[in-house]
Design a protein around this motif. Structure first.
Motif, PDB file in Angstrom:
ATOM      1  N   THR A 399      60.901  -1.032  55.138  1.00 56.55           N
ATOM      2  CA  THR A 399      62.170  -0.614  55.744  1.00 56.55           C
ATOM      3  C   THR A 399      62.009   0.941  56.173  1.00 56.55           C
ATOM      4  O   THR A 399      61.391   1.668  55.704  1.00 56.55           O
ATOM      5  CB  THR A 399      63.306  -0.457  54.720  1.00 56.55           C
ATOM      6  OG1 THR A 399      63.827  -1.542  54.188  1.00 56.55           O
ATOM      7  CG2 THR A 399      64.742   0.198  55.507  1.00 56.55           C
ATOM      8  N   MET A 400      62.416   0.825  57.686  1.00 58.31           N
ATOM      9  CA  MET A 400      62.069   2.292  58.700  1.00 58.31           C
ATOM     10  C   MET A 400      63.556   2.729  58.666  1.00 58.31           C
ATOM     11  O   MET A 400      64.440   2.081  59.084  1.00 58.31           O
ATOM     12  CB  MET A 400      61.124   1.685  59.688  1.00 58.31           C
ATOM     13  CG  MET A 400      60.868   2.712  60.612  1.00 58.31           C
ATOM     14  SD  MET A 400      59.590   2.051  61.794  1.00 58.31           S
ATOM     15  CE  MET A 400      59.698   3.205  62.877  1.00 58.31           C
ATOM     16  N   LEU A 401      63.531   4.028  58.928  1.00 49.26           N
ATOM     17  CA  LEU A 401      64.611   4.685  59.173  1.00 49.26           C
ATOM     18  C   LEU A 401      64.450   5.898  60.435  1.00 49.26           C
ATOM     19  O   LEU A 401      63.281   6.424  60.289  1.00 49.26           O
ATOM     20  CB  LEU A 401      65.074   5.552  58.001  1.00 49.26           C
ATOM     21  CG  LEU A 401      66.043   4.935  56.981  1.00 49.26           C
ATOM     22  CD1 LEU A 401      66.388   5.997  55.813  1.00 49.26           C
ATOM     23  CD2 LEU A 401      67.127   4.224  57.422  1.00 49.26           C
ATOM     24  N   ASP A 402      65.281   5.581  61.266  1.00 45.22           N
ATOM     25  CA  ASP A 402      65.072   6.781  62.490  1.00 45.22           C
ATOM     26  C   ASP A 402      66.283   7.643  62.251  1.00 45.22           C
ATOM     27  O   ASP A 402      67.110   7.181  62.164  1.00 45.22           O
ATOM     28  CB  ASP A 402      65.139   5.974  63.788  1.00 45.22           C
ATOM     29  CG  ASP A 402      63.722   5.611  64.163  1.00 45.22           C
ATOM     30  OD1 ASP A 402      62.737   6.064  63.643  1.00 45.22           O
ATOM     31  OD2 ASP A 402      63.871   4.728  65.153  1.00 45.22           O
ATOM     32  N   ILE A 403      65.824   8.775  61.835  1.00 49.16           N
ATOM     33  CA  ILE A 403      66.961   9.724  61.761  1.00 49.16           C
ATOM     34  C   ILE A 403      66.989  10.872  62.734  1.00 49.16           C
ATOM     35  O   ILE A 403      66.014  11.515  62.959  1.00 49.16           O
ATOM     36  CB  ILE A 403      66.747  10.422  60.084  1.00 49.16           C
ATOM     37  CG1 ILE A 403      66.471   9.392  59.265  1.00 49.16           C
ATOM     38  CG2 ILE A 403      68.084  11.315  59.754  1.00 49.16           C
ATOM     39  CD1 ILE A 403      66.101   9.729  58.021  1.00 49.16           C
ATOM     40  N   VAL A 404      68.051  10.919  63.394  1.00 48.24           N
ATOM     41  CA  VAL A 404      68.296  12.044  64.415  1.00 48.24           C
ATOM     42  C   VAL A 404      69.305  13.102  64.153  1.00 48.24           C
ATOM     43  O   VAL A 404      70.372  12.756  63.807  1.00 48.24           O
ATOM     44  CB  VAL A 404      68.275  11.472  65.827  1.00 48.24           C
ATOM     45  CG1 VAL A 404      68.486  12.407  67.023  1.00 48.24           C
ATOM     46  CG2 VAL A 404      67.344  10.264  66.193  1.00 48.24           C
ATOM     47  N   LEU A 441      60.727   7.390  59.198  1.00 44.11           N
ATOM     48  CA  LEU A 441      59.934   7.254  57.827  1.00 44.11           C
ATOM     49  C   LEU A 441      60.203   5.842  57.554  1.00 44.11           C
ATOM     50  O   LEU A 441      61.145   5.058  57.669  1.00 44.11           O
ATOM     51  CB  LEU A 441      60.302   8.208  56.818  1.00 44.11           C
ATOM     52  CG  LEU A 441      61.923   8.770  56.933  1.00 44.11           C
ATOM     53  CD1 LEU A 441      62.414   7.535  55.893  1.00 44.11           C
ATOM     54  CD2 LEU A 441      62.031   9.908  56.085  1.00 44.11           C
ATOM     55  N   THR A 442      59.215   5.435  56.353  1.00 45.35           N
ATOM     56  CA  THR A 442      59.295   4.298  55.652  1.00 45.35           C
ATOM     57  C   THR A 442      59.647   4.631  54.228  1.00 45.35           C
ATOM     58  O   THR A 442      59.140   5.535  53.630  1.00 45.35           O
ATOM     59  CB  THR A 442      57.922   3.431  55.998  1.00 45.35           C
ATOM     60  OG1 THR A 442      57.252   4.128  55.176  1.00 45.35           O
ATOM     61  CG2 THR A 442      57.915   3.242  57.371  1.00 45.35           C
ATOM     62  N   GLU A 463      74.696   6.211  54.193  1.00 40.59           N
ATOM     63  CA  GLU A 463      75.802   6.831  54.066  1.00 40.59           C
ATOM     64  C   GLU A 463      75.609   8.277  53.937  1.00 40.59           C
ATOM     65  O   GLU A 463      76.309   9.216  54.566  1.00 40.59           O
ATOM     66  CB  GLU A 463      76.566   6.462  52.712  1.00 40.59           C
ATOM     67  CG  GLU A 463      78.090   6.401  52.783  1.00 40.59           C
ATOM     68  CD  GLU A 463      78.589   5.616  51.349  1.00 40.59           C
ATOM     69  OE1 GLU A 463      78.818   6.389  50.608  1.00 40.59           O
ATOM     70  OE2 GLU A 463      78.317   4.441  51.288  1.00 40.59           O
ATOM     71  N   GLU A 464      74.766   8.638  53.066  1.00 38.59           N
ATOM     72  CA  GLU A 464      74.266  10.198  52.913  1.00 38.59           C
ATOM     73  C   GLU A 464      73.775  10.845  54.125  1.00 38.59           C
ATOM     74  O   GLU A 464      74.176  11.956  54.496  1.00 38.59           O
ATOM     75  CB  GLU A 464      73.372  10.272  51.621  1.00 38.59           C
ATOM     76  CG  GLU A 464      73.894  10.069  50.246  1.00 38.59           C
ATOM     77  CD  GLU A 464      75.271  11.092  49.985  1.00 38.59           C
ATOM     78  OE1 GLU A 464      74.878  12.338  50.066  1.00 38.59           O
ATOM     79  OE2 GLU A 464      76.313  10.459  49.626  1.00 38.59           O
ATOM     80  N   LEU A 465      72.847  10.032  54.738  1.00 42.33           N
ATOM     81  CA  LEU A 465      72.173  10.706  55.786  1.00 42.33           C
ATOM     82  C   LEU A 465      73.109  10.761  56.942  1.00 42.33           C
ATOM     83  O   LEU A 465      72.991  11.636  57.818  1.00 42.33           O
ATOM     84  CB  LEU A 465      70.856   9.914  56.263  1.00 42.33           C
ATOM     85  CG  LEU A 465      69.810  10.039  55.411  1.00 42.33           C
ATOM     86  CD1 LEU A 465      68.571   8.724  55.757  1.00 42.33           C
ATOM     87  CD2 LEU A 465      69.095  11.231  55.286  1.00 42.33           C
ATOM     88  N   GLU A 466      73.938   9.895  57.043  1.00 42.70           N
ATOM     89  CA  GLU A 466      75.001  10.030  58.084  1.00 42.70           C
ATOM     90  C   GLU A 466      75.724  11.239  58.210  1.00 42.70           C
ATOM     91  O   GLU A 466      76.750  11.661  59.277  1.00 42.70           O
ATOM     92  CB  GLU A 466      75.762   8.597  58.232  1.00 42.70           C
ATOM     93  CG  GLU A 466      74.992   7.658  58.956  1.00 42.70           C
ATOM     94  CD  GLU A 466      75.536   6.264  59.075  1.00 42.70           C
ATOM     95  OE1 GLU A 466      76.433   6.123  58.388  1.00 42.70           O
ATOM     96  OE2 GLU A 466      75.007   5.373  60.046  1.00 42.70           O
ATOM     97  N   LYS A 467      75.817  11.974  57.145  1.00 46.19           N
ATOM     98  CA  LYS A 467      76.583  13.189  57.091  1.00 46.19           C
ATOM     99  C   LYS A 467      76.077  14.186  57.944  1.00 46.19           C
ATOM    100  O   LYS A 467      76.750  15.165  58.350  1.00 46.19           O
ATOM    101  CB  LYS A 467      76.756  13.724  55.656  1.00 46.19           C
ATOM    102  CG  LYS A 467      77.576  12.788  54.635  1.00 46.19           C
ATOM    103  CD  LYS A 467      77.704  13.113  53.330  1.00 46.19           C
ATOM    104  CE  LYS A 467      78.365  12.244  52.462  1.00 46.19           C
ATOM    105  NZ  LYS A 467      78.056  12.307  51.082  1.00 46.19           N
ATOM    106  N   ASN A 472      69.163   5.216  62.260  1.00 44.65           N
ATOM    107  CA  ASN A 472      68.928   3.767  62.802  1.00 44.65           C
ATOM    108  C   ASN A 472      68.244   2.992  61.556  1.00 44.65           C
ATOM    109  O   ASN A 472      67.064   3.411  61.312  1.00 44.65           O
ATOM    110  CB  ASN A 472      68.351   3.703  64.086  1.00 44.65           C
ATOM    111  CG  ASN A 472      68.218   2.599  64.759  1.00 44.65           C
ATOM    112  OD1 ASN A 472      69.101   1.531  64.285  1.00 44.65           O
ATOM    113  ND2 ASN A 472      67.562   2.543  65.791  1.00 44.65           N
ATOM    114  N   LEU A 473      68.667   2.141  60.857  1.00 42.55           N
ATOM    115  CA  LEU A 473      67.986   1.218  60.059  1.00 42.55           C
ATOM    116  C   LEU A 473      67.132   0.171  60.624  1.00 42.55           C
ATOM    117  O   LEU A 473      67.556  -0.501  61.039  1.00 42.55           O
ATOM    118  CB  LEU A 473      68.980   0.964  58.790  1.00 42.55           C
ATOM    119  CG  LEU A 473      68.524   0.014  57.725  1.00 42.55           C
ATOM    120  CD1 LEU A 473      67.983   1.067  56.577  1.00 42.55           C
ATOM    121  CD2 LEU A 473      69.674  -0.656  57.057  1.00 42.55           C
TER     122      LEU A 473
END
Ligand SMILES: Nc1ncnc2c1ncn2[C@@H]1O[C@H](COP(=O)(O)OP(=O)(O)O)[C@@H](O)[C@H]1O
Ligand SMILES: N[C@@H](CC(=O)OP(=O)(O)O)C(=O)O
Length: 568
Positions: A399-404, A441-442, A463-467, A472-473
């Motif tokens: 699983t990869m996450l794009d966190i902006v 990150l993965t 949920e936590e990161l969206e704070k 984008n998952l």
């Protein structure tokens, strides 16, 4: 007090050196001790400490006893005692049947100058079958437990092996009985906790080692079975993925040396298992954990070599089940092997290189089906002057996450917050790429036990990161890890991108972190196998092999373009 054994002075702590060396081919130098401690010094220290404690009203006896034990452990774990030379670990495929057990028995005995310690995994697919049996027991009802197909498979396999090896069935009858009881317990409770899971799978190693030790004894070779959880393998209480604690090293060394001195016999030890330090329950070291058992014992005893015997000719240039033209890699460093294992090459347990590296003990990966093949030798350093690419590893279903960043926090605060969320949730991150306001990150799904949990954990992470960010998952990604000489990264990447362009594949993320041995690429799961095959063909089969000769010649690379390698 000191014992005199074969002309060698042994500091003695209540052990006696057995003279019954006849049943094994044991030479007199097997009981050799390389130095003696500063006994007088140590007596002085102990006396002083004891007097101090006595003055305070403490028990002198207790202090002396504890100190003596501590000293013994230190002595035995400092490489002072040379009862054993090497460790031979045999994986499930090497002990899958009576026939295989006979073959590895002759392998163990075919090195007359070695005094090995043997570590075994469970027979064949026993661990998987036990896990499946446990899962079925949860919902099948107590009266149907004996009908569980996988339970019958395990019973039949072990009964058949015992029969064919002409071993007394009593060596495992109590275990099979207890296994049946355990499955009934699971059926009654209708749940299979991680702790019970570990107890359940432990039957595999407990039975394989008992059968093998009994077989060796029947054939006149003195062997002694050990359950790792009874000889000092102390772990954290993280069931299904426990970590070995430092106390393990002196405890295991002390026990194995002491037993050998009392009564020499080849130790046959369960791989994969430990004992939780708080719970005192059986733990497991993660799938494939017997490799780690072997390297831990290797370090504990200060051995000359650790051998891990598999069903392949060593560590290969890629997973042979992905690409059949994979070839053995003759030499690896601990760093390369660790990276390769961590990024998903099933051939070695991800943590297994640590004790070997700490103890600087060479690890040899060999094929028990083809013992003459040289295998792979893993050491601290190797000649990297000709090394380019060593092996390609594929890890699927990542699983990869794009966190902006939503810019609520500054850059430092943002990175710190993101990683603290992963730490709090106990999720490990594999590959990371950052820009000023974003992180890709993965996540490592292997840390998470079941499918259901993965989704739950992911929802929680998002949920936590969206704070603090827009998230984008991206699921169903693969990490392709290129293990090799990152000093030549431009050469490697030039070739990689040419191959991937030909395949019409776009890389979604790339990372060449601080590691000097690994470049990771993220692609879609659906494209990953095709990429690995194409990369393998290009790097290992097109004439310019992995360990390219950097000799100033022009060489053909990839699709026919030429490149001066000595300029790289
Ligand atoms: N790079 C690789 N080199 C060798 N084997 C690999 C590699 N990647 C995956 N494997 C798989 O690992 C298997 C050997 O590891 P494992 O099953 O843990 O052995 P054992 O159970 O005998 O300890 C091979 O049969 C092969 O399918
Ligand atoms: N039997 C355990 C431990 C192990 O190390 O097995 P193997 O050596 O066969 O990979 C497992 O299947 O995970």
């Amino acid at each position: 007090m000191a014992l005199q054994s074969h002309g060698v002075k042994i500091p003695c702590h209540g052990y006696t050196a057995s003279s019954d060396l006849s049943r094994m081919a044991i030479s007199s130098n097997q009981l050799s001790f390389s130095n003696s401690r500063g006994i007088e010094d140590c007596c002085r220290r102990r006396r002083a400490k004891a007097i101090k404690v006595a003055k305070k009203g403490g028990g002198v006896e207790a202090v002396l006893k504890a100190e003596e034990e501590e000293e013994e452990e230190q002595f035995f774990s400092n490489g002072n005692v040379e009862n054993f030379t090497s460790i031979m670990k045999f994986g499930g495929s090497s002990v899958a049947s009576a026939e295989r057990m006979k073959e590895i028995a002759s392998l163990v005995l075919s090195f007359p100058h070695e005094r090995p310690v043997v570590v075994l995994s469970a027979m064949g697919k026993t661990t998987n079958k036990l896990l499946l049996a446990g899962e079925k027991a949860v919902s099948c009802g107590i009266s149907n437990v004996s009908e569980i197909e996988e339970f019958s498979f395990v019973k039949d396999l072990h009964h058949r092996t015992i029969r064919e090896l002409e071993v007394d069935p009593s060596v495992i009858s109590a275990h099979l009985e207890e296994l049946g009881q355990l499955l009934k317990g699971i059926a009654v409770m209708k749940e299979l906790t991680p702790r019970t899971r570990d107890y359940l799978v432990s039957f595999g190693e407990c039975m394989s080692t008992r059968i093998f030790a009994a077989y060796l004894n029947n054939t006149g070779v003195k062997a002694r079975q050990y359950d790792a959880f009874d000889i000092g393998f102390i772990t954290t209480d993280d069931f299904t993925n426990a970590e070995i604690l430092e106390a393990t090293y002196p405890a295991v060394a002390k026990r194995l040396h002491a037993d050998w001195i009392n009564d020499p016999a080849i130790p046959i030890i369960t791989g994969f298992l430990g004992k939780g330090w708080k719970s005192c329950a059986i733990t497991t070291l993660g799938r494939g954990g017997s490799d780690l058992t072997a390297t831990t014992i290797g370090k504990a005893l200060g051995l000359q070599e650790i051998q891990v015997w598999k069903d392949v000719d060593g560590v290969l240039t890629c997973d042979p089940s992905i690409y059949q033209h994979a070839e053995p890699v003759p030499y690896l460093t601990f760093d390369e092997a660790a990276e390769l294992a961590y990024f998903g090459a099933q051939v070695l347990h991800p943590q297994s290189m640590r004790p070997a590296r700490e103890g600087d003990i060479p690890v040899r990966v060999k094929n028990s089906y083809n013992p003459k093949a040289p295998g792979t030798l893993i050491t601290k350093a190797r000649d990297m002057s000709k090394a380019v690419l060593t092996s390609i590893v594929l890890k699927r279903n990542v699983t990869m996450l794009d966190i902006v960043s939503t810019r609520m926090l500054g850059q430092f605060g943002f990175l710190a917050k993101v990683f603290s969320i992963f730490e709090d949730l106990g999720i490990s991150v594999d590959v990371v790429a950052t820009s000023e306001v974003s992180i890709s990150l993965t996540l490592d799904p292997s840390k998470l036990w079941s499918r259901e949990l993965i989704q739950q954990e992911l929802d929680h992470v998002v949920e936590e990161l969206e704070k603090i960010a827009v998230v984008n998952l991206l699921q169903h990604r693969s990490i392709i890890s290129l293990i090799g000489n990152v000093q030549r990264s431009s050469l490697i990447l030039e070739k990689v991108f040419r191959v991937l362009r030909t395949q019409g594949v776009n890389v979604q993320m790339i990372s060449q972190g601080a590691s000097k041995v690994n470049i990771s690429l993220i692609v879609n799961d659906s494209e990953a196998e095709q990429c690995v095959k194409a990369l393998h063909r290009s790097f290992f089969e097109s004439g310019d092999l992995s360990e390219l000769t950097v000799d100033g010649e022009n060489r053909e690379i990839g699709n026919g373009s030429a490149m001066r390698l000595n300029n790289v």
